[in-house]
Motif scaffolding. Sequence first.
Motif, PDB file in Angstrom:
ATOM      1  N   LEU A   1       0.836  -1.189   0.000  1.00  0.00           N
ATOM      2  CA  LEU A   1       0.000   0.000   0.000  1.00  0.00           C
ATOM      3  C   LEU A   1       0.879   1.250   0.000  1.00  0.00           C
ATOM      4  O   LEU A   1       1.762   1.386   0.837  1.00  0.00           O
ATOM      5  CB  LEU A   1      -0.905   0.013   1.233  1.00  0.00           C
ATOM      6  CG  LEU A   1      -1.736  -1.248   1.491  1.00  0.00           C
ATOM      7  CD1 LEU A   1      -2.452  -1.141   2.828  1.00  0.00           C
ATOM      8  CD2 LEU A   1      -2.733  -1.473   0.365  1.00  0.00           C
ATOM      9  N   ASP A   2       0.629   2.148  -0.917  1.00  0.00           N
ATOM     10  CA  ASP A   2       1.315   3.438  -0.933  1.00  0.00           C
ATOM     11  C   ASP A   2       0.464   4.435  -0.149  1.00  0.00           C
ATOM     12  O   ASP A   2      -0.616   4.834  -0.598  1.00  0.00           O
ATOM     13  CB  ASP A   2       1.516   3.932  -2.366  1.00  0.00           C
ATOM     14  CG  ASP A   2       2.559   3.114  -3.114  1.00  0.00           C
ATOM     15  OD1 ASP A   2       3.469   2.581  -2.454  1.00  0.00           O
ATOM     16  OD2 ASP A   2       2.457   2.999  -4.354  1.00  0.00           O
ATOM     17  N   VAL A   3       0.957   4.820   1.018  1.00  0.00           N
ATOM     18  CA  VAL A   3       0.226   5.723   1.901  1.00  0.00           C
ATOM     19  C   VAL A   3       0.821   7.121   1.759  1.00  0.00           C
ATOM     20  O   VAL A   3       1.994   7.346   2.065  1.00  0.00           O
ATOM     21  CB  VAL A   3       0.310   5.261   3.369  1.00  0.00           C
ATOM     22  CG1 VAL A   3      -0.440   6.220   4.275  1.00  0.00           C
ATOM     23  CG2 VAL A   3      -0.253   3.844   3.510  1.00  0.00           C
ATOM     24  N   ASP A   4       0.021   8.060   1.291  1.00  0.00           N
ATOM     25  CA  ASP A   4       0.470   9.441   1.117  1.00  0.00           C
ATOM     26  C   ASP A   4       0.170  10.240   2.376  1.00  0.00           C
ATOM     27  O   ASP A   4      -0.980  10.287   2.844  1.00  0.00           O
ATOM     28  CB  ASP A   4      -0.232  10.087  -0.083  1.00  0.00           C
ATOM     29  CG  ASP A   4       0.110   9.395  -1.392  1.00  0.00           C
ATOM     30  OD1 ASP A   4       1.288   9.013  -1.548  1.00  0.00           O
ATOM     31  OD2 ASP A   4      -0.786   9.242  -2.240  1.00  0.00           O
ATOM     32  N   ALA A   5       1.207  10.867   2.917  1.00  0.00           N
ATOM     33  CA  ALA A   5       1.030  11.661   4.142  1.00  0.00           C
ATOM     34  C   ALA A   5       2.157  12.668   4.240  1.00  0.00           C
ATOM     35  O   ALA A   5       3.316  12.343   3.977  1.00  0.00           O
ATOM     36  CB  ALA A   5       1.030  10.759   5.374  1.00  0.00           C
ATOM     37  N   GLY A   6       1.808  13.879   4.624  1.00  0.00           N
ATOM     38  CA  GLY A   6       2.817  14.912   4.825  1.00  0.00           C
ATOM     39  C   GLY A   6       3.614  15.238   3.592  1.00  0.00           C
ATOM     40  O   GLY A   6       4.745  15.721   3.682  1.00  0.00           O
ATOM     41  N   GLY A   7       3.034  15.012   2.409  1.00  0.00           N
ATOM     42  CA  GLY A   7       3.763  15.273   1.175  1.00  0.00           C
ATOM     43  C   GLY A   7       4.725  14.174   0.786  1.00  0.00           C
ATOM     44  O   GLY A   7       5.505  14.331  -0.152  1.00  0.00           O
ATOM     45  N   HIS A   8       4.691  13.048   1.492  1.00  0.00           N
ATOM     46  CA  HIS A   8       5.582  11.920   1.212  1.00  0.00           C
ATOM     47  C   HIS A   8       4.734  10.665   0.983  1.00  0.00           C
ATOM     48  O   HIS A   8       3.537  10.622   1.301  1.00  0.00           O
ATOM     49  CB  HIS A   8       6.541  11.680   2.378  1.00  0.00           C
ATOM     50  CG  HIS A   8       7.378  12.871   2.732  1.00  0.00           C
ATOM     51  ND1 HIS A   8       8.593  13.125   2.133  1.00  0.00           N
ATOM     52  CD2 HIS A   8       7.169  13.885   3.616  1.00  0.00           C
ATOM     53  CE1 HIS A   8       9.095  14.239   2.631  1.00  0.00           C
ATOM     54  NE2 HIS A   8       8.261  14.722   3.532  1.00  0.00           N
TER      55      HIS A   8
END
Length: 272
Positions: free
Chosen positions: A30-37
Amino acid sequence: MKIIFLIPLLLIISPVFGQLSDRTGLLTRLDVDAGGHTFEVVTVSNFDVLEHEFDKDEKRLTLFINSGLENNLGEVTIPKNLLYGNFTFFINDVETIQKSKSNDRISFITLNFTGIGNNKIDIIGTDALTGVKEIEVPTSDQKNYSDEESGGGCLIATATFGSELAPQVQQLRELRDNKLMQTESGKSFMNSFNKFYYLFSPQIADYQRENPVFNEIIKAGITPMITTLSLMDYAETESEVLSIGISLIVLNVGMYFGLPAIVIMKIKKSIF
């Protein structure tokens, strides 16, 4: 001979997968996008992970799953800098006890619960985005406004550094939006610059993506320029924006054209 080799193989596999169902081993990244990362969360389970959500304010990772079995077993590996600490678990909004272990890089969670069909798993930590410098991601309205005002995005820089969220691209965008576009002289400069820039930048950006060697040449070329542009952070008034901007133009013209010209002239002089 086939039987002799098969028996040890079964002995090796059985302790690992024997307690789970015949569907155990569904690997999901899973690619989790958070905080611009973007962070990679890995699950190995006997159920399907359909979707996921991450709430940095609530320090919560939610997995939406579907299972055809009553007994659900799974393992979840979460990067420490995404979610960490003392975990609390909820299955379909009901708190439950699950096992977890952590080291300096990851948290390893073992899930064991019952329920056929669709289920929701909430994993809540006490720390989120630990040691991560958050990059502000503009909303669609903000991005559309910026692009309309400035004529578009930083095409060459985005192709060079691989993402609109790269620090170098963010630096250029912040310079454009927070400095240049806040002054009349800056707006005039950007309007003139964009008319010239967008004559060739789409073609160069496309070629960069197709040719890694060419992309590295462009990266080596524009990195010093981006470094010099950090001086614009010291500009507070319109006159300072104008004076520092002109100084940077002169500096970069000298760096990219003046110095090579001097070197070429000296080489010619030494030869002849």
